[in-house]
Design a protein around this motif. Sequence first.
Motif, PDB file in Angstrom:
ATOM      1  N   GLY A  82       1.901  -3.274  -5.521  1.00 37.88           N
ATOM      2  CA  GLY A  82       1.440  -1.911  -5.275  1.00 37.88           C
ATOM      3  C   GLY A  82       1.556  -1.048  -6.519  1.00 37.88           C
ATOM      4  O   GLY A  82       0.666  -0.250  -6.833  1.00 37.88           O
ATOM      5  N   ALA A  83       2.653  -1.208  -7.261  1.00 33.40           N
ATOM      6  CA  ALA A  83       2.865  -0.448  -8.496  1.00 33.40           C
ATOM      7  C   ALA A  83       1.824  -0.821  -9.540  1.00 33.40           C
ATOM      8  O   ALA A  83       1.295   0.042 -10.264  1.00 33.40           O
ATOM      9  CB  ALA A  83       4.268  -0.714  -9.030  1.00 33.40           C
ATOM     10  N   LEU A  84       1.521  -2.112  -9.622  1.00 32.91           N
ATOM     11  CA  LEU A  84       0.525  -2.604 -10.564  1.00 32.91           C
ATOM     12  C   LEU A  84      -0.838  -1.970 -10.292  1.00 32.91           C
ATOM     13  O   LEU A  84      -1.525  -1.486 -11.206  1.00 32.91           O
ATOM     14  CB  LEU A  84       0.439  -4.126 -10.459  1.00 32.91           C
ATOM     15  CG  LEU A  84      -0.334  -4.878 -11.530  1.00 32.91           C
ATOM     16  CD1 LEU A  84       0.452  -4.921 -12.830  1.00 32.91           C
ATOM     17  CD2 LEU A  84      -0.623  -6.306 -11.067  1.00 32.91           C
ATOM     18  N   ARG A  85      -1.215  -1.923  -9.025  1.00 31.18           N
ATOM     19  CA  ARG A  85      -2.499  -1.352  -8.632  1.00 31.18           C
ATOM     20  C   ARG A  85      -2.546   0.144  -8.919  1.00 31.18           C
ATOM     21  O   ARG A  85      -3.542   0.655  -9.441  1.00 31.18           O
ATOM     22  CB  ARG A  85      -2.736  -1.613  -7.143  1.00 31.18           C
ATOM     23  CG  ARG A  85      -4.043  -1.064  -6.597  1.00 31.18           C
ATOM     24  CD  ARG A  85      -5.227  -1.718  -7.232  1.00 31.18           C
ATOM     25  NE  ARG A  85      -6.485  -1.299  -6.602  1.00 31.18           N
ATOM     26  CZ  ARG A  85      -7.671  -1.399  -7.171  1.00 31.18           C
ATOM     27  NH1 ARG A  85      -7.772  -1.923  -8.380  1.00 31.18           N
ATOM     28  NH2 ARG A  85      -8.755  -1.006  -6.539  1.00 31.18           N
TER      29      ARG A  85
ATOM     30  N   PHE B  77       0.822  -1.205   0.000  1.00 29.68           N
ATOM     31  CA  PHE B  77       0.000   0.000   0.000  1.00 29.68           C
ATOM     32  C   PHE B  77       0.861   1.262   0.000  1.00 29.68           C
ATOM     33  O   PHE B  77       0.515   2.263  -0.637  1.00 29.68           O
ATOM     34  CB  PHE B  77      -0.947  -0.027   1.194  1.00 29.68           C
ATOM     35  CG  PHE B  77      -1.874  -1.211   1.178  1.00 29.68           C
ATOM     36  CD1 PHE B  77      -2.915  -1.286   0.262  1.00 29.68           C
ATOM     37  CD2 PHE B  77      -1.669  -2.272   2.052  1.00 29.68           C
ATOM     38  CE1 PHE B  77      -3.760  -2.390   0.230  1.00 29.68           C
ATOM     39  CE2 PHE B  77      -2.505  -3.377   2.020  1.00 29.68           C
ATOM     40  CZ  PHE B  77      -3.546  -3.439   1.106  1.00 29.68           C
ATOM     41  N   ALA B  78       2.003   1.191   0.692  1.00 28.57           N
ATOM     42  CA  ALA B  78       2.954   2.306   0.645  1.00 28.57           C
ATOM     43  C   ALA B  78       3.518   2.445  -0.763  1.00 28.57           C
ATOM     44  O   ALA B  78       3.688   3.559  -1.275  1.00 28.57           O
ATOM     45  CB  ALA B  78       4.080   2.076   1.652  1.00 28.57           C
ATOM     46  N   ALA B  79       3.785   1.309  -1.401  1.00 31.44           N
ATOM     47  CA  ALA B  79       4.304   1.329  -2.772  1.00 31.44           C
ATOM     48  C   ALA B  79       3.263   1.895  -3.735  1.00 31.44           C
ATOM     49  O   ALA B  79       3.598   2.656  -4.655  1.00 31.44           O
ATOM     50  CB  ALA B  79       4.703  -0.084  -3.194  1.00 31.44           C
ATOM     51  N   GLN B  80       2.006   1.530  -3.539  1.00 35.97           N
ATOM     52  CA  GLN B  80       0.937   2.055  -4.391  1.00 35.97           C
ATOM     53  C   GLN B  80       0.888   3.578  -4.314  1.00 35.97           C
ATOM     54  O   GLN B  80       0.802   4.264  -5.345  1.00 35.97           O
ATOM     55  CB  GLN B  80      -0.408   1.467  -3.958  1.00 35.97           C
ATOM     56  CG  GLN B  80      -1.592   1.998  -4.763  1.00 35.97           C
ATOM     57  CD  GLN B  80      -2.925   1.460  -4.268  1.00 35.97           C
ATOM     58  OE1 GLN B  80      -3.003   0.367  -3.727  1.00 35.97           O
ATOM     59  NE2 GLN B  80      -3.978   2.232  -4.447  1.00 35.97           N
TER      60      GLN B  80
ATOM     61  N   ASN C 196       5.953  -7.446  -3.423  1.00 31.75           N
ATOM     62  CA  ASN C 196       4.924  -6.627  -2.781  1.00 31.75           C
ATOM     63  C   ASN C 196       4.919  -5.216  -3.345  1.00 31.75           C
ATOM     64  O   ASN C 196       3.861  -4.611  -3.569  1.00 31.75           O
ATOM     65  CB  ASN C 196       5.134  -6.585  -1.262  1.00 31.75           C
ATOM     66  CG  ASN C 196       4.453  -7.742  -0.559  1.00 31.75           C
ATOM     67  OD1 ASN C 196       3.658  -8.456  -1.156  1.00 31.75           O
ATOM     68  ND2 ASN C 196       4.761  -7.927   0.709  1.00 31.75           N
ATOM     69  N   ILE C 197       6.122  -4.669  -3.556  1.00 34.96           N
ATOM     70  CA  ILE C 197       6.217  -3.338  -4.158  1.00 34.96           C
ATOM     71  C   ILE C 197       5.637  -3.365  -5.570  1.00 34.96           C
ATOM     72  O   ILE C 197       4.914  -2.454  -5.979  1.00 34.96           O
ATOM     73  CB  ILE C 197       7.686  -2.862  -4.170  1.00 34.96           C
ATOM     74  CG1 ILE C 197       8.174  -2.623  -2.732  1.00 34.96           C
ATOM     75  CG2 ILE C 197       7.850  -1.599  -5.004  1.00 34.96           C
ATOM     76  CD1 ILE C 197       9.649  -2.307  -2.622  1.00 34.96           C
ATOM     77  N   ALA C 198       5.940  -4.428  -6.315  1.00 36.89           N
ATOM     78  CA  ALA C 198       5.423  -4.558  -7.682  1.00 36.89           C
ATOM     79  C   ALA C 198       3.897  -4.636  -7.697  1.00 36.89           C
ATOM     80  O   ALA C 198       3.242  -4.074  -8.577  1.00 36.89           O
ATOM     81  CB  ALA C 198       6.025  -5.789  -8.347  1.00 36.89           C
TER      82      ALA C 198
END
Length: 332
Positions: free
Chosen positions: A247-250, A219-222, A243-245
């Motif tokens: 978030g980026a995808l979303r 969620f932080a990454a998003q 997990n970062i990916a």
Amino acid sequence: MNKTIADIAKISGVSKSTVSRYLNGGSVSEATKRKIELAIKETGYTPNPFAQSLKAKKTYFIGTIVPRLDSYAASHTLIGIDEQLKELNFQLLISNTNQQIEREIETIYSLASQKVAGIILLATQITQVHLEAFEKVNIPILLVGQEHPDVHSLIHNDLEAGYAIGKYVLEKGHRKIAYLGVTEKDVAVGVRRKEGFKRAIAESEGCEVRYFETGFNMFAAQQRVTEMLEGFQPTCIVCATDNIALGALRAAQLKGLSIPKDVSITGFGGYDVTEIIHPGLTTVKLFFKEAGKMAAQNIVKLVNEESVPKRTLSKYEIIERESVDSIIPNDL
């Protein structure tokens, strides 16, 4: 009904003390050893590691310290450690520190006071306070995920894996790239993966690469990617973890971007979810369970005063899925 040492002694025709000596690694004749082993096989007897520890004044417990339990990497590493320790007749003790360094240090001393045979630390960083604790407790220590020249370590090959994913996206034609990493306090994820990626970029001309930092939480990454896309529109986002990916995808999808037509995304870890989402995530797969098994083997060797390399590397593999597009004209 569970069989006891007395049952084994009766069946094998030796004394209980002889059976106990055998179970605790003491000296017995080959003939006696064969009798006891046959009796154990016939009865399916399993030694009680706690009772063995009390009698032998040594333990068959390995303390394992994890920064968080709700982590794919940590949970799968623990599965590997547990399975291998059972095969080696050791027991696993798990302590979660909730990503608090102070609790991590306290746990090292606590486990040592419980007379564990050794400690596996799934580390996020190694400080001078850690090194002081290792020296004071004076029991075998194995780091997993991070390394230090004075401590036995098992690490993922983050440097080479970072280089490999960098070369991969470059070969797909991407030259305008965002790298989304984490704090450099985490040497493996925050430094080594980025260093490997940078080395790949340095070998190619005409690249525009910007580096961003976020937390491990998706969620932080998003949120970070949402902000990033306001001022920078890369053709590819390379992420330091799956997990970062995610978030980026979303974030990209909420912006109305199509993956991978408008922007490609890569991850790092090889979590199960990366295969079932749409589009499937191209990622660097790390073999956490296998690494856990290697960690268990190494710590038991250290406990038994056997030779172990100061640094052990686990393997990686790029898993190619639908989240990365080739933008080379005519695919040439």
